[in-house]
Design a protein around this motif. Structure first.
Motif, PDB file in Angstrom:
ATOM      1  N   GLU A   1      56.830  41.304  46.032  1.00 55.99           N
ATOM      2  CA  GLU A   1      57.168  42.476  45.689  1.00 55.99           C
ATOM      3  C   GLU A   1      56.791  42.783  44.175  1.00 55.99           C
ATOM      4  OE1 GLU A   1      61.574  42.931  46.031  1.00 55.99           O
ATOM      5  OE2 GLU A   1      61.530  41.999  47.801  1.00 55.99           O
ATOM      6  N   GLY A   2      56.494  44.206  43.898  1.00 56.43           N
ATOM      7  CA  GLY A   2      56.190  44.436  42.416  1.00 56.43           C
ATOM      8  C   GLY A   2      54.623  44.203  42.250  1.00 56.43           C
ATOM      9  N   LEU A   3      54.547  44.209  41.002  1.00 56.20           N
ATOM     10  CA  LEU A   3      53.207  43.350  40.630  1.00 56.20           C
ATOM     11  C   LEU A   3      52.566  42.313  41.103  1.00 56.20           C
ATOM     12  CD1 LEU A   3      53.384  44.253  36.632  1.00 56.20           C
ATOM     13  CD2 LEU A   3      52.027  45.724  38.486  1.00 56.20           C
ATOM     14  N   ALA A   4      53.608  41.530  41.562  1.00 58.73           N
ATOM     15  CA  ALA A   4      53.227  40.119  42.215  1.00 58.73           C
ATOM     16  C   ALA A   4      52.388  40.352  43.296  1.00 58.73           C
ATOM     17  CB  ALA A   4      54.741  39.398  42.776  1.00 58.73           C
ATOM     18  N   LYS A   5      52.594  41.411  44.221  1.00 54.86           N
ATOM     19  CA  LYS A   5      51.768  41.580  45.313  1.00 54.86           C
ATOM     20  C   LYS A   5      49.964  41.529  45.007  1.00 54.86           C
ATOM     21  CE  LYS A   5      54.530  44.820  47.644  1.00 54.86           C
ATOM     22  NZ  LYS A   5      54.583  46.324  48.280  1.00 54.86           N
ATOM     23  N   SER A   6      49.772  41.737  43.880  1.00 56.32           N
ATOM     24  CA  SER A   6      48.461  42.150  43.439  1.00 56.32           C
ATOM     25  C   SER A   6      47.935  40.550  43.228  1.00 56.32           C
ATOM     26  CB  SER A   6      48.239  42.895  42.324  1.00 56.32           C
ATOM     27  OG  SER A   6      48.568  44.164  42.514  1.00 56.32           O
ATOM     28  N   PHE A   7      48.658  39.706  43.030  1.00 57.08           N
ATOM     29  CA  PHE A   7      48.216  38.182  42.703  1.00 57.08           C
ATOM     30  C   PHE A   7      48.359  37.180  43.758  1.00 57.08           C
ATOM     31  CE2 PHE A   7      49.193  40.568  38.914  1.00 57.08           C
ATOM     32  CZ  PHE A   7      48.325  40.219  37.958  1.00 57.08           C
ATOM     33  N   VAL A   8      48.729  37.747  45.122  1.00 58.18           N
ATOM     34  CA  VAL A   8      48.725  36.762  46.282  1.00 58.18           C
ATOM     35  C   VAL A   8      47.654  37.176  47.178  1.00 58.18           C
ATOM     36  CG1 VAL A   8      50.237  36.147  48.304  1.00 58.18           C
ATOM     37  CG2 VAL A   8      51.385  36.620  45.796  1.00 58.18           C
ATOM     38  N   THR A   9      47.049  36.000  47.528  1.00 57.23           N
ATOM     39  CA  THR A   9      46.006  35.998  48.548  1.00 57.23           C
ATOM     40  C   THR A   9      46.104  35.062  49.686  1.00 57.23           C
ATOM     41  OG1 THR A   9      44.396  37.200  47.042  1.00 57.23           O
ATOM     42  CG2 THR A   9      43.291  36.319  48.891  1.00 57.23           C
ATOM     43  N   ASN A  10      46.181  35.245  50.788  1.00 54.43           N
ATOM     44  CA  ASN A  10      46.280  34.100  51.529  1.00 54.43           C
ATOM     45  C   ASN A  10      47.302  32.905  51.342  1.00 54.43           C
ATOM     46  OD1 ASN A  10      44.091  35.288  53.235  1.00 54.43           O
ATOM     47  ND2 ASN A  10      42.674  34.066  51.869  1.00 54.43           N
ATOM     48  N   ASN A  11      48.479  33.450  51.129  1.00 49.20           N
ATOM     49  CA  ASN A  11      49.707  32.613  50.819  1.00 49.20           C
ATOM     50  C   ASN A  11      49.372  31.866  49.437  1.00 49.20           C
ATOM     51  OD1 ASN A  11      51.183  33.614  53.219  1.00 49.20           O
ATOM     52  ND2 ASN A  11      50.083  31.960  54.127  1.00 49.20           N
ATOM     53  N   HIS A  12      48.465  32.149  48.593  1.00 45.48           N
ATOM     54  CA  HIS A  12      48.324  31.646  47.281  1.00 45.48           C
ATOM     55  C   HIS A  12      48.673  32.367  46.318  1.00 45.48           C
ATOM     56  CE1 HIS A  12      46.623  29.124  44.062  1.00 45.48           C
ATOM     57  NE2 HIS A  12      45.957  30.351  43.627  1.00 45.48           N
ATOM     58  N   PHE A  13      49.292  32.109  45.425  1.00 41.08           N
ATOM     59  CA  PHE A  13      49.822  33.106  44.113  1.00 41.08           C
ATOM     60  C   PHE A  13      48.894  32.583  42.958  1.00 41.08           C
ATOM     61  CE2 PHE A  13      53.117  33.626  40.592  1.00 41.08           C
ATOM     62  CZ  PHE A  13      53.144  34.833  40.593  1.00 41.08           C
ATOM     63  N   ASP A  14      48.221  33.416  42.196  1.00 40.99           N
ATOM     64  CA  ASP A  14      47.553  33.195  40.945  1.00 40.99           C
ATOM     65  C   ASP A  14      48.567  33.411  40.015  1.00 40.99           C
ATOM     66  OD1 ASP A  14      45.910  33.066  38.953  1.00 40.99           O
ATOM     67  OD2 ASP A  14      44.399  34.344  39.842  1.00 40.99           O
ATOM     68  N   GLN A  15      49.030  32.214  39.509  1.00 40.38           N
ATOM     69  CA  GLN A  15      50.215  32.226  38.767  1.00 40.38           C
ATOM     70  C   GLN A  15      49.717  32.402  37.357  1.00 40.38           C
ATOM     71  OE1 GLN A  15      52.956  28.756  39.020  1.00 40.38           O
ATOM     72  NE2 GLN A  15      53.300  28.918  36.832  1.00 40.38           N
ATOM     73  N   ILE A  16      48.740  31.796  36.943  1.00 41.63           N
ATOM     74  CA  ILE A  16      48.137  32.116  35.458  1.00 41.63           C
ATOM     75  C   ILE A  16      47.742  33.554  35.263  1.00 41.63           C
ATOM     76  CG2 ILE A  16      46.280  31.571  34.088  1.00 41.63           C
ATOM     77  CD1 ILE A  16      46.290  28.645  35.479  1.00 41.63           C
ATOM     78  N   ALA A  17      47.032  34.255  36.436  1.00 41.42           N
ATOM     79  CA  ALA A  17      46.694  35.776  36.057  1.00 41.42           C
ATOM     80  C   ALA A  17      48.152  36.470  36.088  1.00 41.42           C
ATOM     81  CB  ALA A  17      45.733  36.137  36.897  1.00 41.42           C
ATOM     82  N   PHE A  18      49.165  36.006  36.855  1.00 38.91           N
ATOM     83  CA  PHE A  18      50.284  36.975  36.728  1.00 38.91           C
ATOM     84  C   PHE A  18      50.890  36.801  35.376  1.00 38.91           C
ATOM     85  CE2 PHE A  18      54.641  37.251  36.771  1.00 38.91           C
ATOM     86  CZ  PHE A  18      54.963  38.533  37.404  1.00 38.91           C
ATOM     87  N   GLU A  19      50.891  35.485  35.102  1.00 43.16           N
ATOM     88  CA  GLU A  19      51.777  35.385  33.562  1.00 43.16           C
ATOM     89  C   GLU A  19      50.827  35.968  32.753  1.00 43.16           C
ATOM     90  OE1 GLU A  19      51.696  31.176  33.445  1.00 43.16           O
ATOM     91  OE2 GLU A  19      53.610  30.827  34.611  1.00 43.16           O
ATOM     92  N   GLN A  20      49.600  35.879  32.570  1.00 32.27           N
ATOM     93  CA  GLN A  20      48.903  36.735  31.702  1.00 32.27           C
ATOM     94  C   GLN A  20      49.025  38.136  31.500  1.00 32.27           C
ATOM     95  OE1 GLN A  20      44.672  35.754  31.481  1.00 32.27           O
ATOM     96  NE2 GLN A  20      44.304  37.332  29.937  1.00 32.27           N
ATOM     97  N   TYR A  21      48.814  38.661  32.803  1.00 29.55           N
ATOM     98  CA  TYR A  21      49.150  40.298  32.798  1.00 29.55           C
ATOM     99  C   TYR A  21      50.792  40.848  32.684  1.00 29.55           C
ATOM    100  CZ  TYR A  21      49.105  44.922  35.234  1.00 29.55           C
ATOM    101  OH  TYR A  21      49.170  46.100  35.160  1.00 29.55           O
ATOM    102  N   TRP A  22      51.455  39.955  32.987  1.00 30.60           N
ATOM    103  CA  TRP A  22      53.005  40.368  32.564  1.00 30.60           C
ATOM    104  C   TRP A  22      53.250  40.224  31.188  1.00 30.60           C
ATOM    105  CZ3 TRP A  22      57.392  38.674  30.271  1.00 30.60           C
ATOM    106  CH2 TRP A  22      58.792  39.109  30.782  1.00 30.60           C
ATOM    107  N   LEU A  23      52.625  38.957  30.512  1.00 28.69           N
ATOM    108  CA  LEU A  23      52.962  39.244  28.842  1.00 28.69           C
ATOM    109  C   LEU A  23      52.124  40.260  28.413  1.00 28.69           C
ATOM    110  CD1 LEU A  23      52.447  35.196  28.607  1.00 28.69           C
ATOM    111  CD2 LEU A  23      54.416  36.769  28.273  1.00 28.69           C
ATOM    112  N   GLU A  24      51.043  40.589  28.791  1.00 28.43           N
ATOM    113  CA  GLU A  24      50.192  41.730  28.263  1.00 28.43           C
ATOM    114  C   GLU A  24      50.988  43.059  28.266  1.00 28.43           C
ATOM    115  OE1 GLU A  24      46.414  41.779  29.936  1.00 28.43           O
ATOM    116  OE2 GLU A  24      45.543  40.091  28.677  1.00 28.43           O
ATOM    117  N   GLN A  25      51.597  43.113  29.564  1.00 30.67           N
ATOM    118  CA  GLN A  25      52.478  44.472  29.979  1.00 30.67           C
ATOM    119  C   GLN A  25      53.787  44.480  29.028  1.00 30.67           C
ATOM    120  OE1 GLN A  25      51.071  47.082  31.720  1.00 30.67           O
ATOM    121  NE2 GLN A  25      49.390  45.412  31.651  1.00 30.67           N
TER     122      GLN A  25
END
Length: 132
Positions: free
Chosen positions: A69-93
């Motif tokens: 849900e939320g921004l996390a949707k953009s970081f999930v592909t084929n049941n894989h979560f790009d945690q590093i990219a999400f964390e970086q984006y979240w901290l930047e925001q």
């Protein structure tokens, strides 16, 4: 609100196990500034003793992610979560939210996302300041 479901499937003593947890990513990021080790989290919330063979089986499997849900949707592909990219984006925001009043006052810009080059310079300058 950024949420995601984390689940691991494994077999132990002839029985299928599917420990899972719905993660409030905002809460985790606010509390830890990162997403803590998820295998360990899944073990804790599913009452799996960290000194058991069951825990070792859990550690050997990949985590599957769903129901983002939320921004996390953009970081999930084929049941894989790009945690590093999400964390970086979240901290930047979060940083840009804190800087928004200063950006408005000094540059008369309401939404820094409308100025990607300036946004990039601001984030780069901040990172350089943190590294020095």
């Amino acid at each position: 609100m950024n949420k995601i479901t984390a689940r691991i499937e494994f077999s132990f003593k002839g029985k299928e196990h599917k420990p899972s947890s719905v993660l409030d990513l905002d809460e985790l990021m606010i509390k830890h500034r990162t997403i803590p080790p998820l295998h360990q989290h899944l073990a804790i919330v599913n009452n799996i003793d960290s000194y058991s063979y069951e825990y070792e089986m859990l550690l050997g499997e990949d985590i599957q992610f769903s129901d983002a849900e939320g921004l996390a949707k953009s970081f999930v592909t084929n049941n894989h979560f790009d945690q590093i990219a999400f964390e970086q984006y979240w901290l930047e925001q979060e940083l840009l939210k804190k800087l928004a009043p200063t950006i408005k006052q000094q540059l008369d810009i309401d939404d820094i996302n409308q100025n990607p080059a300036l946004k990039s310079v601001i984030l780069s300058a901040y990172k350089m300041g943190c590294n020095s």
